[in-house]
Write a protein that holds these residues in place. Structure first.
Motif, PDB file in Angstrom:
ATOM      1  N   PRO A   1      11.144  60.787  39.652  1.00  6.14           N
ATOM      2  CA  PRO A   1      10.078  61.635  39.095  1.00  6.14           C
ATOM      3  C   PRO A   1       9.733  62.767  40.071  1.00  6.14           C
ATOM      4  O   PRO A   1       9.615  62.533  41.277  1.00  6.14           O
ATOM      5  CB  PRO A   1       8.884  60.689  38.930  1.00  6.14           C
ATOM      6  N   LEU A   2       9.567  63.971  39.546  1.00  6.50           N
ATOM      7  CA  LEU A   2       9.252  65.096  40.436  1.00  6.50           C
ATOM      8  C   LEU A   2       7.927  64.861  41.154  1.00  6.50           C
ATOM      9  O   LEU A   2       7.726  65.306  42.282  1.00  6.50           O
ATOM     10  CB  LEU A   2       9.219  66.412  39.653  1.00  6.50           C
ATOM     11  N   ALA A   3       7.015  64.150  40.497  1.00  8.62           N
ATOM     12  CA  ALA A   3       5.722  63.879  41.146  1.00  8.62           C
ATOM     13  C   ALA A   3       5.925  63.082  42.437  1.00  8.62           C
ATOM     14  O   ALA A   3       5.216  63.278  43.422  1.00  8.62           O
ATOM     15  CB  ALA A   3       4.805  63.117  40.191  1.00  8.62           C
ATOM     16  N   ARG A   4       6.906  62.198  42.435  1.00 11.35           N
ATOM     17  CA  ARG A   4       7.153  61.429  43.658  1.00 11.35           C
ATOM     18  C   ARG A   4       7.705  62.326  44.776  1.00 11.35           C
ATOM     19  O   ARG A   4       7.348  62.193  45.945  1.00 11.35           O
ATOM     20  CB  ARG A   4       8.142  60.286  43.388  1.00 11.35           C
TER      21      ARG A   4
ATOM     22  N   PHE B   1      17.468  67.521  34.927  1.00  9.60           N
ATOM     23  CA  PHE B   1      16.025  67.598  34.698  1.00  9.60           C
ATOM     24  C   PHE B   1      15.737  67.189  33.258  1.00  9.60           C
ATOM     25  O   PHE B   1      16.336  67.711  32.332  1.00  9.60           O
ATOM     26  CB  PHE B   1      15.522  69.016  34.992  1.00  9.60           C
ATOM     27  N   HIS B   2      14.832  66.242  33.108  1.00 11.69           N
ATOM     28  CA  HIS B   2      14.509  65.742  31.774  1.00 11.69           C
ATOM     29  C   HIS B   2      13.130  65.117  31.819  1.00 11.69           C
ATOM     30  O   HIS B   2      12.599  64.877  32.902  1.00 11.69           O
ATOM     31  CB  HIS B   2      15.561  64.708  31.335  1.00 11.69           C
ATOM     32  N   ARG B   3      12.591  64.828  30.640  1.00 12.65           N
ATOM     33  CA  ARG B   3      11.263  64.196  30.589  1.00 12.65           C
ATOM     34  C   ARG B   3      11.383  62.726  30.228  1.00 12.65           C
ATOM     35  O   ARG B   3      12.185  62.345  29.389  1.00 12.65           O
ATOM     36  CB  ARG B   3      10.365  64.922  29.594  1.00 12.65           C
ATOM     37  N   ARG B   4      10.558  61.934  30.912  1.00 10.70           N
ATOM     38  CA  ARG B   4      10.460  60.502  30.626  1.00 10.70           C
ATOM     39  C   ARG B   4       9.000  60.186  30.432  1.00 10.70           C
ATOM     40  O   ARG B   4       8.206  60.459  31.334  1.00 10.70           O
ATOM     41  CB  ARG B   4      10.955  59.690  31.824  1.00 10.70           C
ATOM     42  N   ALA B   5       8.655  59.645  29.283  1.00 16.74           N
ATOM     43  CA  ALA B   5       7.244  59.398  28.943  1.00 16.74           C
ATOM     44  C   ALA B   5       6.433  60.674  29.214  1.00 16.74           C
ATOM     45  O   ALA B   5       5.320  60.625  29.729  1.00 16.74           O
ATOM     46  CB  ALA B   5       6.686  58.208  29.724  1.00 16.74           C
ATOM     47  N   GLY B   6       7.041  61.797  28.933  1.00 16.78           N
ATOM     48  CA  GLY B   6       6.325  63.074  29.051  1.00 16.78           C
ATOM     49  C   GLY B   6       6.409  63.722  30.412  1.00 16.78           C
ATOM     50  O   GLY B   6       6.160  64.914  30.550  1.00 16.78           O
ATOM     51  N   ALA B   7       6.775  62.970  31.448  1.00 14.65           N
ATOM     52  CA  ALA B   7       6.772  63.537  32.802  1.00 14.65           C
ATOM     53  C   ALA B   7       8.163  64.026  33.185  1.00 14.65           C
ATOM     54  O   ALA B   7       9.176  63.479  32.728  1.00 14.65           O
ATOM     55  CB  ALA B   7       6.293  62.497  33.805  1.00 14.65           C
ATOM     56  N   LEU B   8       8.192  65.050  34.036  1.00 19.29           N
ATOM     57  CA  LEU B   8       9.466  65.673  34.402  1.00 19.29           C
ATOM     58  C   LEU B   8      10.133  64.921  35.560  1.00 19.29           C
ATOM     59  O   LEU B   8       9.494  64.632  36.576  1.00 19.29           O
ATOM     60  CB  LEU B   8       9.202  67.138  34.778  1.00 19.29           C
ATOM     61  N   TRP B   9      11.395  64.613  35.354  1.00 21.16           N
ATOM     62  CA  TRP B   9      12.198  63.912  36.357  1.00 21.16           C
ATOM     63  C   TRP B   9      13.410  64.754  36.724  1.00 21.16           C
ATOM     64  O   TRP B   9      13.861  65.573  35.937  1.00 21.16           O
ATOM     65  CB  TRP B   9      12.720  62.584  35.786  1.00 21.16           C
ATOM     66  N   CYS B  10      13.952  64.473  37.912  1.00 17.19           N
ATOM     67  CA  CYS B  10      15.278  64.978  38.275  1.00 17.19           C
ATOM     68  C   CYS B  10      16.152  63.747  38.457  1.00 17.19           C
ATOM     69  O   CYS B  10      15.857  62.910  39.332  1.00 17.19           O
ATOM     70  CB  CYS B  10      15.216  65.795  39.567  1.00 17.19           C
ATOM     71  N   ASP B  11      17.189  63.639  37.662  1.00 19.27           N
ATOM     72  CA  ASP B  11      18.013  62.425  37.662  1.00 19.27           C
ATOM     73  C   ASP B  11      17.091  61.199  37.599  1.00 19.27           C
ATOM     74  O   ASP B  11      16.269  61.111  36.708  1.00 19.27           O
ATOM     75  CB  ASP B  11      18.911  62.360  38.911  1.00 19.27           C
ATOM     76  N   GLY B  12      17.209  60.299  38.581  1.00 18.17           N
ATOM     77  CA  GLY B  12      16.424  59.062  38.545  1.00 18.17           C
ATOM     78  C   GLY B  12      15.136  59.116  39.351  1.00 18.17           C
ATOM     79  O   GLY B  12      14.619  58.074  39.761  1.00 18.17           O
TER      80      GLY B  12
END
Ligand code: LLP
Length: 421
Positions: free
Chosen positions: A18-21, A5-16
């Motif tokens: 985006p959690l939003a997806r 879990f990390h942020r990319r351009a401010g948004a939270l992702w899990c591995d590759g």
């Protein structure tokens, strides 16, 4: 690509991903696990203790999804189980019976028989009547059960009262002096062979001192018993290592390993460990959506579509769990929210008075460190179906448990035959 879990351009992702997806494709609430984090945790733990060559029996109760168990089984894991249901889960995920330890204070003879026939590594026995029952089951099957006596070392693990297990007032284990008598008395009992002493003093342990004390007491008793002719070959030091939810400072792995090593090294005893939370907490989040932000009389509430039926730790243990916006956090003043669910109880909360970047209706949030004792403790209270579990590996996503349907929930019930439809 960043793992976990990390942020990319401010948004939270899990591995590759985006959690939003994930929320868009699979809905909310949903549990999201990172396979890379699971693997890293396992390997890190195993490496820290490698010189002691332990049998690491993952405590299934922390998260018993097949995909999670399989991740560990593929890395050589054994399993710590507390019911025949968990036994079946471990076996179905590929854990060899020979690496399974069966714990718990209330194993039934029927459960014992199943595990005995399969040839598990050991039964962690917690009382005299249980030992007698096990001997009887084994005799009737013409087998010998490998037994670890679970000792209660009367050590305060300094954790939440509902998850401390090593004090004499707790229901767990056998007092040291009594365990000694039992071990000596059962040297010639048919059907059982006492091969180990086990202990587990509690969960979410953040101080290494109680560990040292408990391990020393148990190892000391084991040496005495061996000298008196009890054929002990190994020690089982349970699980319990804490993780960081907020600002705890649990012992790091090297400190934990040093405590284990101090008690085991040079004794000739083999070693079993039963970590649960440490392996999985960081590998999972509960993904939820803010349904409404409500301004109550005295408070501001963020009402989620996840609730206490999904994640009961905050209300059951007063557990503090991090809640983060999934999108880039809004700039500007932070605010205090009671983050709650839609269940009809005042105890239905995830966080109280939590200082957060401003939230709005429709926002996604992630509840962190939810990989342990999250999904496994869910219920369907308020007829809320169990949330799905998703496993992410790189850019790949697998639904490793489907969202339960309301129809499936109702289908478990049926009207009595005398009731008209
Ligand atoms: N071995 C035995 C005999 C246990 O009773 C437990 C946990 C473990 C191993 C694994 O402990 P861990 O490494 O996960 O701390 N639901 C609570 C935690 C209950 C723990 C019960 N026993 C929570 O959400 O905090």
């Amino acid at each position: 690509m960043s793992a976990g879990f990390h942020r990319r351009a401010g948004a939270l992702w899990c591995d590759g991903v985006p959690l939003a997806r994930l929320a868009r494709d699979h809905g909310t609430p949903a549990w999201v696990y990172s396979q890379s984090v699971l693997e890293t945790r396992w390997k890190t733990f195993a490496a820290a203790l490698a010189d002691l060559d332990p049998t690491i029996c993952y405590a299934l109760k922390a998260n018993s999804n097949q995909a999670v168990i399989r991740t560990f089984a593929n890395l050589g894991a054994g399993a710590d189980i507390v019911s025949i249901g968990e036994f079946a889960r471990a076996r179905a995920a590929g854990v060899p019976a020979k690496k399974i330890v069966f714990a718990g204070v209330g194993k039934t003879p029927a459960e014992m028989a199943v595990a005995l026939k399969a040839g598990i590594l050991q039964f962690n026995v917690e009382s005299e009547p249980e030992l007698a029952a096990l001997a009887q089951v084994a005799q009737s099957l013409g087998r010998t059960a490998s037994v670890a006596l679970r000792v209660n070392p009367d050590v305060d693990a300094k954790t939440h009262r509902k998850i401390t297990t090593g004090k004499s007032e707790n229901k767990f284990g056998i007092a040291l002096a009594h365990a000694r008598e039992m071990a000596l008395a059962s040297r010639r009992t048919k059907g059982i062979r006492i091969e180990a002493l086990a202990t587990h003093i509690g969960s979410q342990i953040t101080d290494v001192t109680p560990y040292r004390a408990a391990f020393a007491r148990v190892a000391g008793l084991a040496k005495d018993l061996r000298a008196e002719g009890v054929g002990l070959t190994r020690l089982d030091f349970g699980g319990g290592l804490g993780v960081v939810y907020r600002n705890e400072t649990p012992p790091d792995l090297s400190a934990y390993a040093a405590a284990v090593r101090a008690a085991v090294k040079g004794t000739g005893f083999g070693l079993v460990l039963e970590p649960g939370r440490w392996m999985v907490a960081d590998a999972g989040v509960l993904l939820a959506r803010v349904v409404y932000v409500k301004h109550g009389g005295a408070k501001r509430f963020a009402i989620l579509d996840a609730a206490m039926n999904d994640l009961i730790r905050p209300t059951l243990y007063e557990a503090w769990m991090a809640v983060e916006p999934v999108a880039k956090p809004r700039a500007g003043a932070r605010r205090a929210y009671d983050i709650v669910g839609p269940v009809c109880e005042s105890g239905d909360y995830i966080a109280l008075g939590r200082d957060m970047p401003r939230l709005a209706d429709g926002d996604l949030v992630a509840i962190r460190q939810a990989g342990a004792y999250g999904a496994v403790m869910s219920s369907t209270y308020n007829a809320r179906p169990l949330a799905p579990e998703l496993l992410v590996k790189g850019r790949n996503v697998a639904v490793v448990r489907e969202r339960q349907t309301v129809e499936a929930l109702i289908a478990l019930d049926r009207p009595a035959p005398w009731q008209r439809r």
